[in-house]
Design an enzyme around this catalytic site. Sequence first.
Site, PDB file in Angstrom:
ATOM      1  N   GLU A  80      41.716  52.347 142.862  1.00 51.41           N
ATOM      2  CA  GLU A  80      41.546  51.079 142.531  1.00 51.41           C
ATOM      3  C   GLU A  80      40.377  50.625 141.361  1.00 51.41           C
ATOM      4  O   GLU A  80      39.389  50.248 141.293  1.00 51.41           O
ATOM      5  CB  GLU A  80      40.962  49.993 143.438  1.00 51.41           C
ATOM      6  CG  GLU A  80      42.226  49.935 144.522  1.00 51.41           C
ATOM      7  CD  GLU A  80      41.681  49.344 145.868  1.00 51.41           C
ATOM      8  OE1 GLU A  80      40.601  48.789 146.155  1.00 51.41           O
ATOM      9  OE2 GLU A  80      42.706  49.145 146.789  1.00 51.41           O
TER      10      GLU A  80
ATOM     11  N   CYS B  10      40.369  40.739 151.209  1.00 47.78           N
ATOM     12  CA  CYS B  10      39.055  40.458 150.181  1.00 47.78           C
ATOM     13  C   CYS B  10      39.295  39.279 149.291  1.00 47.78           C
ATOM     14  O   CYS B  10      38.561  38.476 149.011  1.00 47.78           O
ATOM     15  CB  CYS B  10      38.726  41.626 149.792  1.00 47.78           C
ATOM     16  SG  CYS B  10      39.637  42.809 148.719  1.00 47.78           S
TER      17      CYS B  10
END
Lengths: 657, 657
Positions: free
Chosen positions: A325, A421
């Site tokens: 990521e 998240c």
Amino acid sequence: MEDIKLKNIKVTDKFWSRYMKIVKEDMIPFQWKVLNDEANIIIERERNDKSIPAEKSHAVENFKIAAGLKKGHHYGYVFQDSDVYKWLEAVAYALTTGEDKKLEKTADEVINLIEMAQEDDGYLDTYFTIDAKERKFKRLLESHELYCAGHFIEASVAYYEATGKDKVLKIACKLADCIDRNFGREEGKIHGYDGHEEIEIGLTKLYLVTKEERYLKLGRYFITERGKDSGFLRKQLEEDKNKQPILIGMNNFEAEYFQAHKPIVKQETAEGHAVRFVYMCTALAEVARLTGTKEMYNACKVLWDSVTKKRMYVTGGIGSTVMGERFTFDYDLPNDTMYCETCASVGLVFFAHNMLKNEPKGIFGDVLERSLYNSCISGMSLDGKHFFYVNPLEVDPKASERDPGKSHVKVKRPAWFGCACCPPNLARTLTSIGKYIYTKDEETIYTHLYISNESSMNLKGEEIIVKQETDYPWKGNVNITVDGKDKEFTIALRIPNWCNKYDIKVNEEAVKYDVLDGYAYISRKWEDSDKVNLNLLMEVQEIKANPYVKDDFGKVAIQRGPIVYCLEQEDNGKDLHLIKLPKNVQYKCEFDSELLLGVVKIKARGEKFIVKDDWGESLYSSDDNEDLYEEKVLTFIPYYSWANRNDGEMRVWIKKA
Amino acid sequence: MEDIKLKNIKVTDKFWSRYMKIVKEDMIPFQWKVLNDEANIIIERERNDKSIPAEKSHAVENFKIAAGLKKGHHYGYVFQDSDVYKWLEAVAYALTTGEDKKLEKTADEVINLIEMAQEDDGYLDTYFTIDAKERKFKRLLESHELYCAGHFIEASVAYYEATGKDKVLKIACKLADCIDRNFGREEGKIHGYDGHEEIEIGLTKLYLVTKEERYLKLGRYFITERGKDSGFLRKQLEEDKNKQPILIGMNNFEAEYFQAHKPIVKQETAEGHAVRFVYMCTALAEVARLTGTKEMYNACKVLWDSVTKKRMYVTGGIGSTVMGERFTFDYDLPNDTMYCETCASVGLVFFAHNMLKNEPKGIFGDVLERSLYNSCISGMSLDGKHFFYVNPLEVDPKASERDPGKSHVKVKRPAWFGCACCPPNLARTLTSIGKYIYTKDEETIYTHLYISNESSMNLKGEEIIVKQETDYPWKGNVNITVDGKDKEFTIALRIPNWCNKYDIKVNEEAVKYDVLDGYAYISRKWEDSDKVNLNLLMEVQEIKANPYVKDDFGKVAIQRGPIVYCLEQEDNGKDLHLIKLPKNVQYKCEFDSELLLGVVKIKARGEKFIVKDDWGESLYSSDDNEDLYEEKVLTFIPYYSWANRNDGEMRVWIKKA
């Protein structure tokens, strides 16, 4: 330069109020159900990784167990606590927009629960309290202990500021004191830092509200310690006799992933996990400002340039690859395999905001706006109940289904994720949107965003009332009424970089103003009900990427005002790669109140390649027939609103003749 | 239709003899050192996966331990034995090109060792014999037991045919008998198949040399059993009480990965792991031919079309993604993230060859040629000592280094891999290249490839000598001398699909011939020293991909004869994405004996986009300046020869105006 307190800003904006309302009325209650395992939904994994626990959240349950109210084991990610904290932070901001006794009661109960879960020495982390007491602070590469603490501290400051209740702040201070006792330069303390930056942000906020210098010092310590010993995180793992990992897979990452490859002030490029990076920069900019450390602010500027001038998507998304990521290298911005995590765009907004508090420069405000109106809100469906982790710029449903390298690119926003998240991160950003509109120093009120609001801010000892009215982002006309109390001061208006022509009037007359670094400064003695009118010409623009961005070469993205547009299959049929825009396109804009809850849609005469029948089943051919195109009316919709109708292809970058 | 025995074909070709010589003189001895852990080289991992054992090969050592000559454990992949078998097969083919007593002695010793490692009941697999006797045939999803057996059988048939020594064949029959006792429809046998197809190929070859029907029946059984119960592989794992995996990671794959999602004859698309798929098809085509099963041959044709008309790169590479080294979906052919494993191209050659034995059709020969001259030999450096697993069509060294999604795309061929399937697979293919030139039936000699050779083949009871002389692939002129013994028969010449104009003469005179399915048939009474001259016009062609191939849209690949070309940074500078070919390009071809061991290079006047200084540090811009290009002389080199000079960018598909 400083923020305006959120409770002094009343957002009255059509565009943003809707989001704030959904968050408060739908998302926060829904999220509460998820955290309590009462939401009857399927929780999706972000990837096809079965090692990820996704069946339930268990987040509140973990606190109950840690508090001794229930028996059992911790469940979920090691950072599951942060879901509760981000929820609490969103609640706090939501409460500033209007009383909600029931919600406040629920929040108070959660705070009580958190207090009970906190250990006597201030330590707070349900995973370790429940199941791994002996492993505390021993595996910071994976533990997220300080990350969770940072989120709790942010939430506590927000809740204290919203409600004036200081219980939550006391828990936060006790926690910060615990961390302060355990980390630092002094002998006997851990000379280290968390694998995921966040505590640093929390500590700067805690300092601002408590004025306790120790917290700023500790935040500064984490900033300066990071990367000093680039091997710290790994060495700690090696020293742990218990080899059982806490978070599977983290071990494979090198120091760069954690921005720990060299001291932060020596780092010159945006590297590693994108969310970690922007959280780090957010704290760095704030510590630089609060401590007046020039070296730190210079590092901020270098890192700002790296991320925004070399490694940012036109939507304000960041993170070029799903694997880690993370950032990859300059100009590497693939549109269909990238990550562009919602959280990373949210973090970029934080970073931009803290840069603006250091220096009012258009480059910061422009990115803040770009990220907010595009890659941030694309993370949420229009109904506020479905969310993207990954915000692609090009989607083909077949690829998402059949190419494992694109399985992270979802075609539809799922309801919730195992690693939750992004939705709460969006929730806390949307409920605090007002915070990003202004900053001020002794002389000047800076307007960074054009969002209708009514605010009061103290300047030269007077409460100045500023009122903005606008139909932004659809119209470029902004009316600002200033209740100036006959004071001499400056109002600085950001002139967005997308605007080539604008006009400023005060009380319907042209005025003198200076333009510096993307801001127009109007200095005068302001009287009651002075009216500033800013008129930004909002044209459709064809944006080109730097030619070194291989994946965008020969293409344009359509932008109008702050909004980046895209083509969706729903409006334009499939095989979007066959579409091109001819030279000299006429764009027609129209506000369509029926479309996607009301958007300005853009129409243009494009061309679509005609796939001749003679291709038949052939895969390759050396026939040199002329390429033929047919005219095709194209409909562009705002990027943030994609994937709210039927599944289909989407693309932002369109071939240009 | 049948093969010509390899020992009756003497390849005298300039292009291929060089490869055969390097394989025999360098690669086979080098590989022998690797297998014995005596090569002083760094063995690379194919990926950054540390679970892959790569420090040493240990392959011969495993046999010594299994044979009881040494003590120790098995090391390496569970399929490490197959490295030795593929080496042996390459040795066998190499021996047909000329005596080599020393090499033959080494091979005989290996065969003795294998014999000693074989268990009394015929079972042969060092991993299981050494370390997991109780797990035999219990975890076929991951075990590769029949895969290794298939490779041994292939090697044994090759060695027997090359040397006439039947010891190796006896070991093979004993092994096949063991498998036959353990697998089949009958009660008490395992109703199943291996996770990796290969045994089926071995069994058809063993049948052909032994004429033992049981082996064909067993091969046919594995073909028909596969996918009948699509859950077989997984169920077997679940039934195993010992849950310890034999090959980590395999467990995540679904039935489709193993081509076990439905019965083979019902499969309509090329799915799953590309090498497995082509091995399956290779066997399927041969079993169809040997048993005359129409349903099977029809399935072959459907699968042939799927792979070659929808899922094959212009280089003959297959496997669109590294994740699972597999197929994805129709027209999904990304050039910089694909797998295009060397082994898969080799397997496609096998499949094409076996299709040609069913039916002489140009579509099979064309793909055979395309794959061989491009994606197969690009797997090997010109010095024969470095190898690619992955054969990309577009490379940027920065991306290979910094983008984890492209870390499998190497810029340089490594010396050897931990999973050493590709180099030995190439070795056995190159040493047996003669096998692919001809097939024959009772009436006709089919010429599929144009490779200089002298061969003898029995037709109508006579040994017919056929001699080819050509400078292929650089020149399209082929002279064939036929020692026809006054017999009436047909010579069929493949007319490659890249050739738009050709000319056939016999004894320098025009002749009558029929053209059918890509072959020109010349039927006559052939006299001694009849000379056939085939002249194929070799022009430079701009190949377009089907417009649904998104990644190639608006681009062309340059091909001349069977050779696909590419641009390399070495000749053309970097930023190859900025280069385009204007309309009406003149291509200039020139044989350069100094370049890359002698290749026809192609020059053309292209254009390169001028990156204007005003871009400076900007990432995005709405300036609508005219695009400017500068003329640039481009040099194309054969794709197979890329990455033999300095590291740099490479691309096959070039933008076309």
